[in-house]
Design an enzyme around this catalytic site. Structure first.
Site, PDB file in Angstrom:
ATOM      1  N   CYS A 157     -14.543 -28.137   5.705  1.00 42.51           N
ATOM      2  CA  CYS A 157     -13.264 -27.535   5.326  1.00 42.51           C
ATOM      3  C   CYS A 157     -12.180 -28.605   5.357  1.00 42.51           C
ATOM      4  O   CYS A 157     -12.097 -29.396   6.295  1.00 42.51           O
ATOM      5  CB  CYS A 157     -12.919 -26.395   6.294  1.00 42.51           C
ATOM      6  N   CYS A 167      -8.910 -27.976   5.346  1.00 44.34           N
ATOM      7  CA  CYS A 167      -7.617 -27.334   5.628  1.00 44.34           C
ATOM      8  C   CYS A 167      -6.792 -28.150   6.619  1.00 44.34           C
ATOM      9  O   CYS A 167      -7.277 -29.091   7.241  1.00 44.34           O
ATOM     10  CB  CYS A 167      -7.816 -25.901   6.115  1.00 44.34           C
ATOM     11  N   HIS A 194      -6.835 -21.648   9.539  1.00 43.50           N
ATOM     12  CA  HIS A 194      -8.172 -22.019   9.074  1.00 43.50           C
ATOM     13  C   HIS A 194      -8.875 -20.839   8.395  1.00 43.50           C
ATOM     14  O   HIS A 194      -9.436 -20.988   7.309  1.00 43.50           O
ATOM     15  CB  HIS A 194      -9.065 -22.556  10.194  1.00 43.50           C
ATOM     16  N   CYS A 244      -8.589 -28.206  10.087  1.00 46.75           N
ATOM     17  CA  CYS A 244      -9.838 -28.955  10.190  1.00 46.75           C
ATOM     18  C   CYS A 244      -9.643 -30.447   9.950  1.00 46.75           C
ATOM     19  O   CYS A 244     -10.421 -31.268  10.418  1.00 46.75           O
ATOM     20  CB  CYS A 244     -10.873 -28.382   9.224  1.00 46.75           C
ATOM     21  N   GLN A 278     -10.999   7.705  -5.315  1.00 46.77           N
ATOM     22  CA  GLN A 278     -11.603   8.192  -4.071  1.00 46.77           C
ATOM     23  C   GLN A 278     -12.925   8.874  -4.429  1.00 46.77           C
ATOM     24  O   GLN A 278     -13.477   8.595  -5.471  1.00 46.77           O
ATOM     25  CB  GLN A 278     -10.634   9.128  -3.326  1.00 46.77           C
ATOM     26  N   ASP A 334      -8.296  -7.229  -0.141  1.00 45.01           N
ATOM     27  CA  ASP A 334      -7.444  -7.556   1.001  1.00 45.01           C
ATOM     28  C   ASP A 334      -8.182  -7.128   2.250  1.00 45.01           C
ATOM     29  O   ASP A 334      -9.013  -6.224   2.201  1.00 45.01           O
ATOM     30  CB  ASP A 334      -6.124  -6.779   0.939  1.00 45.01           C
ATOM     31  N   GLY A 379       1.082   3.674   2.177  1.00 43.72           N
ATOM     32  CA  GLY A 379       1.401   4.244   3.482  1.00 43.72           C
ATOM     33  C   GLY A 379       0.391   5.281   3.907  1.00 43.72           C
ATOM     34  O   GLY A 379       0.290   5.620   5.084  1.00 43.72           O
ATOM     35  N   GLY A 412     -11.015   4.159   0.090  1.00 48.51           N
ATOM     36  CA  GLY A 412     -11.943   4.951   0.893  1.00 48.51           C
ATOM     37  C   GLY A 412     -13.233   4.243   1.223  1.00 48.51           C
ATOM     38  O   GLY A 412     -14.226   4.883   1.573  1.00 48.51           O
ATOM     39  N   ASP A 416       0.864  -1.181   0.000  1.00 48.39           N
ATOM     40  CA  ASP A 416       0.000   0.000   0.000  1.00 48.39           C
ATOM     41  C   ASP A 416       0.906   1.238   0.000  1.00 48.39           C
ATOM     42  O   ASP A 416       2.129   1.123   0.074  1.00 48.39           O
ATOM     43  CB  ASP A 416      -0.979  -0.023   1.177  1.00 48.39           C
TER      44      ASP A 416
HETATM   45 ZN   LIG Z   1     -10.395 -25.358   8.094  1.00 47.89          ZN
END
Ligand SMILES: [Zn+2]
Length: 357
Positions: A297, A299, A328, A302, A182, A259, A75, A209, A73
């Site tokens: 899930c 992952c 997770h 999990c 913006q 993000d 800053g 923004g 980014d």
């Molecule tokens: Zn998971």
């Protein structure tokens, strides 16, 4: 997106690695999660350890041992949200460090120099994140300054983007600079901001923004008003969003990149996102629950650990708690985006298939 450090399929969710680390998760586990791009925060890395130190260490990729893509980014957002005693002028922003109170100055040119020193694949133009609520005149003035700063950012970035002592990037791809729309919560100002940025011809565009305290419906309205004005063949990035259902919704609207600190920050507070809704793993009801956090899930967490164990780690304030919860949540966010990418692929295949009826 083809970037200096690899190819990224979109729509993509980018985990936030504020201080050169996605909190609690080592880089090899980010790779195991198939993270292709993460975000670094210019403000934090500039203050500590310092962008010149990182440049001497060979750039942020080498410093943190991460070969995949990094977006930084500008800053600006942190200067406005974290620092003390800031003073904004046409030239830039004077502020005091939130760490030790020392005085600093960020201008569009300086933000570019810092991001170039970090060696990011995608740098962001220096902007003023208009606060919420802001009246029309305030949003207008802020947007005008952000546009002038975008021009200065671009001029400086183009002139200096190859000032990297560690030599050309792996496949000699050029680093990119994105512009930021913006305009507060005013659709006509958003439109004007988008049109004037597109005239400057950036390789990608962000909608900034948003997610600054406004109601969710307004966030969606601003995204819907702005997206059609940004070229569909270039990446479109909505900064700082959102909950899993929001990122899926925005991706379906045509947003390519997002993000948010939510999956990582919430994880450290014991809030897990699952296919069955949100789970506060601290709750007593999970004390002897043998099920995984999310039965749907697959992952690393999990497939191995129970809710009872995750709750225990949290109660005992064990560091592993942050690691497992974050793993997770990130897996869930990345899987959410993968599902949207699959939907889009199926839709496209359907559109190009011959008509049979
Ligand atoms: Zn998971």
């Amino acid at each position: 997106m083809t970037l200096p450090h690899g190819t990224v399929e979109t729509p993509v969710f980018m985990p936030v690695g504020t201080q050169g680390t996605v909190k609690a998760i080592p880089q090899h586990l980010l790779e195991a999660l198939d993270v292709r791009i993460l975000l670094g925060n210019t403000y934090h890395l500039y203050l500590r350890p310092g962008h010149e130190a990182i440049r001497r260490m060979g750039g942020l990729h080498r410093f943190m041992s991460w070969d995949r893509a990094i977006l930084t980014d500008s800053g600006g957002f942190q200067v406005f949200s974290l620092s003390e005693l800031r003073k904004v002028t046409e030239d830039g922003v004077a502020f005091r460090s939130h760490i030790d109170g020392s005085s600093h100055f960020f201008s569009p040119e300086h933000s570019m120099d810092v991001q170039i020193a970090l060696g990011s694949d995608i740098a962001m133009a220096f902007d003023e994140c208009t606060e919420y609520p802001a009246d029309y005149a305030r949003a207008r003035a802020s947007l005008d300054m952000t546009l002038r700063w975008a021009k200065r950012s671009k001029d400086h970035f183009e002139a200096h983007k190859h000032d990297r002592p560690w030599g050309p990037e792996p496949d000699e791809q050029t680093p990119n600079l994105f512009g930021i729309v913006q305009g507060g919560m005013f659709a006509d100002l958003r439109r004007e901001s988008a049109e004037r940025l597109v005239e400057m011809d950036f390789p990608g565009y962000a909608i900034g923004g948003l997610s600054v305290g406004e109601p969710r419906e307004l966030t969606r309205e601003m995204i819907a008003a702005t997206l059609p004005l940004l070229p569909a063949d270039k990446p479109r990035y909505v900064m700082g969003v959102g909950y899993p259902d929001e990122i899926a919704e925005y991706a379906r609207m045509g947003v390519d990149m997002m993000d948010c600190v939510l999956p990582t920050r919430a994880a450290r507070h014991g809030l897990l996102f699952t296919s069955e809704g949100r789970l506060n793993i601290k709750n007593r009801q999970f004390a002897e629950d043998q099920r995984p956090a999310d039965p749907n899930c697959g992952c690393l967490v999990c497939s191995r650990y129970t809710r009872a164990y995750l709750r225990h780690l949290m109660q005992a304030q064990e560091p592993l708690s942050a690691v497992l919860n974050t793993l997770h949540n990130l897996a869930f966010y990345l899987e959410t985006m993968r599902r949207v990418r699959d939907e889009i692929a199926v839709e496209k295949a359907g559109q190009s298939a011959p008509q049979t009826a």
